[in-house]
Design a protein around this motif. Sequence first.
Motif, PDB file in Angstrom:
ATOM      1  N   UNK A 129       0.831  -1.204   0.000  1.00  0.00           N
ATOM      2  CA  UNK A 129       0.000   0.000   0.000  1.00  0.00           C
ATOM      3  C   UNK A 129       0.873   1.265   0.000  1.00  0.00           C
ATOM      4  N   UNK A 130       1.888   1.261   0.866  1.00  0.00           N
ATOM      5  CA  UNK A 130       2.771   2.434   0.971  1.00  0.00           C
ATOM      6  C   UNK A 130       3.631   2.586  -0.283  1.00  0.00           C
ATOM      7  N   UNK A 131       3.979   1.461  -0.906  1.00  0.00           N
ATOM      8  CA  UNK A 131       4.766   1.514  -2.147  1.00  0.00           C
ATOM      9  C   UNK A 131       3.954   2.187  -3.249  1.00  0.00           C
ATOM     10  N   UNK A 132       2.691   1.773  -3.351  1.00  0.00           N
ATOM     11  CA  UNK A 132       1.825   2.349  -4.380  1.00  0.00           C
ATOM     12  C   UNK A 132       1.587   3.842  -4.127  1.00  0.00           C
ATOM     13  N   UNK A 133       1.392   4.210  -2.879  1.00  0.00           N
ATOM     14  CA  UNK A 133       1.199   5.630  -2.530  1.00  0.00           C
ATOM     15  C   UNK A 133       2.453   6.439  -2.877  1.00  0.00           C
ATOM     16  N   UNK A 134       3.612   5.854  -2.636  1.00  0.00           N
ATOM     17  CA  UNK A 134       4.872   6.552  -2.952  1.00  0.00           C
ATOM     18  C   UNK A 134       5.019   6.724  -4.460  1.00  0.00           C
ATOM     19  N   UNK A 135       4.767   5.658  -5.195  1.00  0.00           N
ATOM     20  CA  UNK A 135       4.854   5.716  -6.661  1.00  0.00           C
ATOM     21  C   UNK A 135       3.961   6.804  -7.234  1.00  0.00           C
TER      22      UNK A 135
END
Length: 148
Positions: A129-135
């Motif tokens: 989830x945090x990876x997608x938000x960062x991307x």
Amino acid sequence: MKLHHIVLIAVTLLTVSSAAFAQFQNAEKAIDYRQSVMTVISTHFGRIGSAIKGDTPYNKEEVAKNTAIVAMLSTLPWQAFGPDTEGGKAQTNIWSDNAKFKVAADKMQLATANLNVAAQSGDLASVKKAFSATGQTCKGCHDDFKKK
Ligand code: ASC
């Protein structure tokens, strides 16, 4: 406030701000620096992506190392977008609409810090989830401020 206090504060402010501007000898060096940092961020961010997508086996410690690197590096490019450093892949609205650029830069740094917290906990669902938000913060900033 006494005069010598005011003078001391003024000198300190001038020293700090001129130090920030004087870190790069010229625009070319600033451009080279920010592009280099972005390249290394992209390398480590890509490794996190591969790991959570299952392209490479998920290794909690490796992912956490990469998120820590990205979180630290996320603080670096912005100093290299100083006055008179237009060029490279940077759109001129970075300078003409600098407040908006700063908001985007802050969002990215916050997102990478959150990603790093998630990765240190090791919970794959939160890391994803945090990876997608960062991307999304990378992409949003590139859409608005990077030459196509
Ligand atoms: C990367 C990279 C980007 C961002 C962006 C996220 O790894 O090089 O520019 O992620 O693609 O959407």
